[in-house]
Design an enzyme around this catalytic site. Sequence first.
Site, short mmCIF file in Angstrom:
data_model
loop_
_atom_site.label_atom_id
_atom_site.label_comp_id
_atom_site.label_asym_id
_atom_site.label_seq_id
_atom_site.Cartn_x
_atom_site.Cartn_y
_atom_site.Cartn_z
N THR A 128 0.90 -1.19 -0.17
CA THR A 128 -0.16 0.07 -0.06
C THR A 128 0.78 1.23 0.08
O THR A 128 1.68 1.49 0.96
CB THR A 128 -0.78 -0.20 1.23
OG1 THR A 128 -1.66 -1.09 1.35
CG2 THR A 128 -1.89 1.30 1.42
N GLU B 92 -6.47 -10.23 6.88
CA GLU B 92 -5.72 -11.13 7.73
C GLU B 92 -6.71 -12.20 8.22
O GLU B 92 -7.98 -11.62 8.67
CB GLU B 92 -4.91 -10.52 8.98
CG GLU B 92 -3.83 -9.74 8.48
CD GLU B 92 -2.93 -9.26 9.53
OE1 GLU B 92 -3.15 -9.80 10.46
OE2 GLU B 92 -2.20 -8.18 9.32
N LEU C 207 -6.63 -7.84 0.79
CA LEU C 207 -6.69 -9.00 1.69
C LEU C 207 -6.92 -8.94 3.32
O LEU C 207 -6.32 -7.95 3.71
CB LEU C 207 -5.43 -10.00 1.81
CG LEU C 207 -4.80 -10.19 0.26
CD1 LEU C 207 -3.36 -10.82 0.40
CD2 LEU C 207 -5.83 -10.86 -0.55
N CYS D 190 -3.39 -2.10 9.09
CA CYS D 190 -3.75 -1.34 8.02
C CYS D 190 -4.45 -0.36 8.10
O CYS D 190 -3.97 0.76 7.73
CB CYS D 190 -4.33 -2.41 7.01
SG CYS D 190 -3.55 -4.01 6.58
C1 UGA Z 1 -7.97 -4.70 6.22
C2 UGA Z 1 -9.05 -4.50 4.96
O1 UGA Z 1 -10.32 -5.26 5.35
C3 UGA Z 1 -8.71 -5.41 3.79
O2 UGA Z 1 -9.49 -5.17 2.80
C4 UGA Z 1 -7.25 -4.93 3.46
O3 UGA Z 1 -6.70 -5.43 2.23
C5 UGA Z 1 -6.44 -4.85 4.75
O4 UGA Z 1 -6.88 -3.93 5.83
C6 UGA Z 1 -5.00 -4.23 4.12
O5 UGA Z 1 -5.00 -2.85 3.66
O6 UGA Z 1 -3.92 -4.88 4.14
P1 UGA Z 1 -7.45 -6.38 7.96
O7 UGA Z 1 -6.65 -5.18 8.72
O8 UGA Z 1 -6.77 -7.62 7.89
O9 UGA Z 1 -7.92 -5.93 6.59
O10 UGA Z 1 -8.80 -6.71 9.08
P2 UGA Z 1 -10.28 -6.33 8.98
O11 UGA Z 1 -10.94 -7.58 8.91
O12 UGA Z 1 -10.34 -5.22 7.99
O13 UGA Z 1 -10.39 -5.78 10.06
C7 UGA Z 1 -9.67 -4.72 10.75
C8 UGA Z 1 -10.22 -4.20 12.12
O14 UGA Z 1 -11.54 -3.51 12.14
C9 UGA Z 1 -10.00 -5.15 13.20
O15 UGA Z 1 -9.65 -4.75 14.43
C10 UGA Z 1 -11.50 -5.70 13.41
O16 UGA Z 1 -12.02 -5.96 14.72
C11 UGA Z 1 -12.39 -3.98 13.15
N1 UGA Z 1 -13.68 -4.47 12.93
C12 UGA Z 1 -14.16 -4.95 11.64
C13 UGA Z 1 -14.84 -4.06 13.53
O17 UGA Z 1 -14.58 -3.61 14.53
N2 UGA Z 1 -15.83 -3.92 13.10
C14 UGA Z 1 -16.28 -4.55 11.78
O18 UGA Z 1 -17.37 -4.60 11.42
C15 UGA Z 1 -15.32 -5.01 10.99
#
Ligand code: UGA
Length: 448
Positions: A122, A155, A153, A263
């Site tokens: 990124t 994680e 993606l 991220c």
């Molecule tokens: C995120 C994006 O979802 C990916 O599309 C992107 O590629 C990635 O960053 C990146 O830039 O590499 P990631 O950080 O692995 O992915 O995880 P997420 O599932 O997005 O969760 C991020 C955070 O948000 C976590 O702490 C999760 O608990 C929180 N979250 C997520 C919430 O509190 N509520 C939600 O409804 C969703």
Amino acid sequence: MKIVMVGSGYVGLVSGACFADFGHEVVCVDKMESKITALKQGEIPIFEPGLADLVRSNAEAGRLSFTADLAGPVSQADAVFIAVGTPSRRGDGFADLSYVYAAAREIAHALDGYTVIVTKSTVPVGTGDEVERIIRELRPDAEFEVVSNPEFLREGAAIEDFKRPDRIVIGTEELRAQAVMADVYRPLYLNSAPILNISRRTAELTKYAANAFLATKITFINEMADLCEQVGANVQDVARGMGLDNRIGGKFLHAGPGYGGSCFPKDTLALIKTAQDYGTPSRIVETVASVNDQRKRAMAKKVVAACGGSVRGKTIAVLGLTFKPNTDDMRDAPSLAIVTALQDGGAIIRAFDPEGMEQAKAMLPSEVTYCKDAYECVEGADAAVIVTEWNIFRALDFDRIKAAMVTPILADLRNVYRAEQIRGKGFTYVDIGRGVMAPDVGIRADVA
Ligand code: UGA
């Protein structure tokens, strides 16, 4: 096709293994010799479901190999992906691009024949231009194009996301490079994954815009959760009522302790910086980042309140440390701020996480006692806190937990349980934004 991944971290390894699984010949390169030695022996440096098997089977099939030598494989490659880290630069929050530019210089020296160089890390708008300038300066003779191909993606679900993407973003206006990228992604093409051919700068910005928007969605619902607590409404029902509107969508509307990970926190800061630099500050994203920062520590106050106003001398059991389930990643995890704030308030911390404890040990103060499971963790505790919604915390035996605790208090920061279920077991139960429970609200579905 011959593909080189420069950087065998999270993105490089997942993408490299998946490309190899498509049938491409992939070489993953990394400067850390120890990492390469480990990978050659089938040891995967990160926890990602399915990755170890994918790496092993493709390595055995001879499609995936590892080396610390960049020059040889790059000289043979059709496409070279730059997937090195872009950490937040100390001081200003801007993405540190020194690894990207160092990779570009090394790649430049090794180029032989037409090669597409792809930024997968990124990177802020304009990085592709700079990579092109660096290579052109070092190798005016070389035939190459620089393309932006951001990854999306998550994680814990990275392989699934790679193989079944919502879209593939290809940032180049050069037809020859577009054709190479189409070949790289042809197996997904056949799965009819939409490919978006856009300009390089547009692709770079799209990645930041997507992450910042998702971070905004989460922060919005978190604020609604706070309001729900005040007005006696249920945030899960509000989210469902909003999310069923197709224009809004139900995903990323799970209220919780604030977003973390490698991220969203980093990318929102980098976008804020870029927007400021270009004289068009992104006030929404600035607010999102600051609201989210404050929220993590504020979660500790919720626990303190549940404990009657003070945690001094009390033992708190923290269930889940990673920033989300199915990863061992502790970067910017809400648990870091929550544990520190509770310790500042005089609490004694016991903790359990299925995968994250090794990383946590390096990031949390040494006074934390790490336990072998949830039941050992709650022994002698005055309160328990669910910080990460791992599946193994979804069906805990609350009779056993109550018997092990000094006082049965549960702060459920992921709304894993139903209030009446836990209160019925004699617990004091606090959750996020569920002032009033509808009878049919079940256990929260996985974070979408
Ligand atoms: C995120 C994006 O979802 C990916 O599309 C992107 O590629 C990635 O960053 C990146 O830039 O590499 P990631 O950080 O692995 O992915 O995880 P997420 O599932 O997005 O969760 C991020 C955070 O948000 C976590 O702490 C999760 O608990 C929180 N979250 C997520 C919430 O509190 N509520 C939600 O409804 C969703």
